[in-house]
Motif scaffolding. Structure first.
Motif, PDB file in Angstrom:
ATOM      1  N   GLU A 180      57.953  50.222  42.873  1.00 25.91           N
ATOM      2  CA  GLU A 180      56.998  51.335  42.811  1.00 25.91           C
ATOM      3  C   GLU A 180      55.816  51.001  41.902  1.00 25.91           C
ATOM      4  N   ASP A 181      56.104  50.395  40.742  1.00 20.66           N
ATOM      5  CA  ASP A 181      55.029  50.028  39.823  1.00 20.66           C
ATOM      6  C   ASP A 181      54.166  48.916  40.404  1.00 20.66           C
ATOM      7  N   ARG A 182      54.784  47.968  41.099  1.00 21.64           N
ATOM      8  CA  ARG A 182      54.008  46.872  41.719  1.00 21.64           C
ATOM      9  C   ARG A 182      53.011  47.453  42.714  1.00 21.64           C
ATOM     10  N   ILE A 183      53.424  48.418  43.506  1.00 25.18           N
ATOM     11  CA  ILE A 183      52.530  49.054  44.492  1.00 25.18           C
ATOM     12  C   ILE A 183      51.429  49.833  43.779  1.00 25.18           C
ATOM     13  N   ALA A 184      51.791  50.614  42.763  1.00 31.01           N
ATOM     14  CA  ALA A 184      50.795  51.421  42.038  1.00 31.01           C
ATOM     15  C   ALA A 184      49.778  50.528  41.330  1.00 31.01           C
ATOM     16  N   ILE A 185      50.256  49.478  40.671  1.00 34.90           N
ATOM     17  CA  ILE A 185      49.349  48.556  39.982  1.00 34.90           C
ATOM     18  C   ILE A 185      48.462  47.849  41.004  1.00 34.90           C
ATOM     19  N   GLY A 186      49.031  47.491  42.139  1.00 36.58           N
ATOM     20  CA  GLY A 186      48.255  46.851  43.204  1.00 36.58           C
ATOM     21  C   GLY A 186      47.097  47.720  43.668  1.00 36.58           C
ATOM     22  N   ARG A 187      47.335  49.011  43.805  1.00 35.23           N
ATOM     23  CA  ARG A 187      46.261  49.929  44.198  1.00 35.23           C
ATOM     24  C   ARG A 187      45.155  49.968  43.147  1.00 35.23           C
ATOM     25  N   GLU A 188      45.551  50.050  41.885  1.00 35.36           N
ATOM     26  CA  GLU A 188      44.569  50.080  40.792  1.00 35.36           C
ATOM     27  C   GLU A 188      43.740  48.799  40.780  1.00 35.36           C
ATOM     28  N   VAL A 189      44.404  47.674  40.933  1.00 38.67           N
ATOM     29  CA  VAL A 189      43.725  46.383  40.904  1.00 38.67           C
ATOM     30  C   VAL A 189      42.767  46.244  42.083  1.00 38.67           C
ATOM     31  N   CYS A 190      43.186  46.648  43.267  1.00 37.41           N
ATOM     32  CA  CYS A 190      42.319  46.558  44.450  1.00 37.41           C
ATOM     33  C   CYS A 190      41.056  47.397  44.305  1.00 37.41           C
ATOM     34  N   ALA A 191      41.154  48.496  43.577  1.00 34.01           N
ATOM     35  CA  ALA A 191      39.993  49.363  43.385  1.00 34.01           C
ATOM     36  C   ALA A 191      39.034  48.806  42.332  1.00 34.01           C
ATOM     37  N   PHE A 192      39.536  48.000  41.406  1.00 38.98           N
ATOM     38  CA  PHE A 192      38.728  47.550  40.280  1.00 38.98           C
ATOM     39  C   PHE A 192      38.324  46.079  40.338  1.00 38.98           C
ATOM     40  N   LEU A 193      39.280  45.205  40.584  1.00 35.58           N
ATOM     41  CA  LEU A 193      39.097  43.772  40.370  1.00 35.58           C
ATOM     42  C   LEU A 193      37.968  43.124  41.161  1.00 35.58           C
ATOM     43  N   PRO A 194      37.795  43.411  42.451  1.00 35.73           N
ATOM     44  CA  PRO A 194      36.741  42.707  43.187  1.00 35.73           C
ATOM     45  C   PRO A 194      35.326  42.918  42.632  1.00 35.73           C
ATOM     46  N   GLN A 195      35.081  44.017  41.934  1.00 32.55           N
ATOM     47  CA  GLN A 195      33.761  44.289  41.378  1.00 32.55           C
ATOM     48  C   GLN A 195      33.647  43.899  39.909  1.00 32.55           C
ATOM     49  N   ALA A 196      34.731  43.474  39.293  1.00 29.89           N
ATOM     50  CA  ALA A 196      34.731  43.161  37.859  1.00 29.89           C
ATOM     51  C   ALA A 196      33.961  41.865  37.590  1.00 29.89           C
ATOM     52  N   PRO A 197      33.349  41.755  36.405  1.00 34.92           N
ATOM     53  CA  PRO A 197      32.625  40.534  36.031  1.00 34.92           C
ATOM     54  C   PRO A 197      33.597  39.457  35.544  1.00 34.92           C
ATOM     55  N   LEU A 198      34.085  38.669  36.459  1.00 36.14           N
ATOM     56  CA  LEU A 198      35.111  37.668  36.168  1.00 36.14           C
ATOM     57  C   LEU A 198      34.498  36.294  35.948  1.00 36.14           C
ATOM     58  N   THR A 199      35.271  35.445  35.294  1.00 30.97           N
ATOM     59  CA  THR A 199      34.955  34.026  35.194  1.00 30.97           C
ATOM     60  C   THR A 199      35.963  33.316  36.082  1.00 30.97           C
ATOM     61  N   LEU A 200      35.467  32.488  36.991  1.00 32.61           N
ATOM     62  CA  LEU A 200      36.326  31.815  37.961  1.00 32.61           C
ATOM     63  C   LEU A 200      36.391  30.316  37.719  1.00 32.61           C
ATOM     64  N   ALA A 201      37.511  29.716  38.075  1.00 31.50           N
ATOM     65  CA  ALA A 201      37.613  28.271  38.239  1.00 31.50           C
ATOM     66  C   ALA A 201      37.645  28.061  39.751  1.00 31.50           C
ATOM     67  N   VAL A 202      36.687  27.277  40.272  1.00 36.83           N
ATOM     68  CA  VAL A 202      36.595  27.044  41.716  1.00 36.83           C
ATOM     69  C   VAL A 202      36.695  25.552  42.003  1.00 36.83           C
ATOM     70  N   ASP A 203      37.228  25.221  43.175  1.00 31.81           N
ATOM     71  CA  ASP A 203      37.346  23.820  43.552  1.00 31.81           C
ATOM     72  C   ASP A 203      36.016  23.298  44.088  1.00 31.81           C
ATOM     73  N   GLN A 204      35.999  22.057  44.552  1.00 29.47           N
ATOM     74  CA  GLN A 204      34.757  21.447  45.018  1.00 29.47           C
ATOM     75  C   GLN A 204      34.196  22.111  46.269  1.00 29.47           C
ATOM     76  N   ASN A 205      35.001  22.930  46.941  1.00 31.88           N
ATOM     77  CA  ASN A 205      34.521  23.704  48.095  1.00 31.88           C
ATOM     78  C   ASN A 205      34.142  25.132  47.695  1.00 31.88           C
ATOM     79  N   ASN A 206      34.101  25.379  46.396  1.00 30.67           N
ATOM     80  CA  ASN A 206      33.730  26.681  45.840  1.00 30.67           C
ATOM     81  C   ASN A 206      34.783  27.758  46.094  1.00 30.67           C
ATOM     82  N   ARG A 207      36.012  27.343  46.352  1.00 32.46           N
ATOM     83  CA  ARG A 207      37.126  28.266  46.580  1.00 32.46           C
ATOM     84  C   ARG A 207      37.784  28.576  45.234  1.00 32.46           C
ATOM     85  N   PRO A 208      37.873  29.845  44.853  1.00 34.40           N
ATOM     86  CA  PRO A 208      38.495  30.197  43.574  1.00 34.40           C
ATOM     87  C   PRO A 208      39.960  29.759  43.487  1.00 34.40           C
ATOM     88  N   LEU A 209      40.303  29.173  42.339  1.00 28.44           N
ATOM     89  CA  LEU A 209      41.669  28.742  42.029  1.00 28.44           C
ATOM     90  C   LEU A 209      42.313  29.644  40.981  1.00 28.44           C
TER      91      LEU A 209
END
Length: 190
Positions: free
Chosen positions: A78-107
Motif C-alpha cells: 500500500e505504501d509503495r503504491i501511495a509513494i509511487g503516486r506522489e513521486v509520479c506527480a513530483f519527480l518529472p518536473q523536479a530540478p534533478l542532476t543526472l548521470a547520463v551515458d554517451q547516448n544521453n540516456r539517464p543512468l
C-alpha cells in the motif's frame, strides 16, 4: 558555484574529471559547469553529469521504480503504491542532476535542496559502477557539508553513504510523511 577540478586535484583524480563545459546562459550558477566523468568499471563507458530536462521524465520514473523495487523491500504494498503516486506527480518536473551515458540516456539522478540531498537513485543495471559516488562527489562540490536521510531498513544504501564519507547524526522513528520507516540522518564529514 560548481568547482572545476583538474586531473591533478585530489577530487578530479578520484573522479577522472575532464575539463568543464563552458557556462550555459539561463542556468543557475551551480549548474553552469558540467563534468565528464570516466568510470572504467562501467564497461569503460563515459557518462556525463548534467541537469535534467523535461524530456527526461519518463526515464527518471523508470529509474526510480527499478531502484525502489531493488532496494526498498521493506515497504508495504500500500505504501509503495501511495509513494509511487506522489513521486509520479513530483519527480518529472523536479530540478534533478543526472548521470547520463554517451547516448544521453539517464543512468541515475540526484535531487539536492539547499544542501540536503533529498534523493539519489541509480538504475539497478548500473549499481556498483561508481555512478552514485560520482553524483555525490558532484553534489559535494556544490555543498561541501551536504546532508541526507536514508531509510534504516535500506542497509545497502546505509553502507553506501558511509563508504562515501557520510556520518550518522540522528534517527527519526518515522519517515518524512509520517510512515513507520525510520530515517537515519547523515552529514558528510567534509
Amino acid at each position: 558555484m560548481a568547482a572545476a577540478f583538474s586531473k591533478n586535484h585530489p577530487i578530479g583524480k578520484a573522479a577522472g574529471v575532464s575539463p568543464t563545459v563552458p557556462n550555459r546562459e539561463g542556468r543557475p550558477p551551480a549548474l553552469r559547469q558540467l563534468k565528464v566523468v570516466k568510470v572504467s568499471r562501467y564497461c569503460a563507458a563515459m557518462f556525463t553529469i548534467r541537469p535534467s530536462r523535461p524530456t527526461d521524465g519518463a526515464r527518471i520514473l523508470e529509474i526510480w521504480r527499478g531502484a525502489v523495487d531493488a532496494t526498498h523491500h521493506f515497504l508495504s504494498a500500500e505504501d509503495r503504491i501511495a509513494i509511487g503516486r506522489e513521486v509520479c506527480a513530483f519527480l518529472p518536473q523536479a530540478p534533478l542532476t543526472l548521470a547520463v551515458d554517451q547516448n544521453n540516456r539517464p543512468l541515475g539522478f540526484m535531487l539536492i535542496d539547499h544542501g540536503h540531498m533529498e534523493a539519489l537513485f541509480i538504475d539497478p543495471a548500473a549499481f556498483g559502477h561508481g555512478i552514485g559516488a560520482a553524483l555525490v562527489r558532484h553534489g559535494l562540490t556544490l555543498y561541501p557539508g551536504m546532508t541526507t536521510d536514508v531509510n534504516e531498513q535500506n542497509e545497502q544504501a546505509v553502507g553506501f553513504y558511509e563508504r562515501v564519507g557520510f556520518v550518522r547524526t540522528g534517527l527519526s522513528p518515522l519517515d518524512g510523511q509520517g510512515r513507520p520507516y525510520p530515517l537515519i540522518h547523515l552529514a558528510h564529514r567534509s
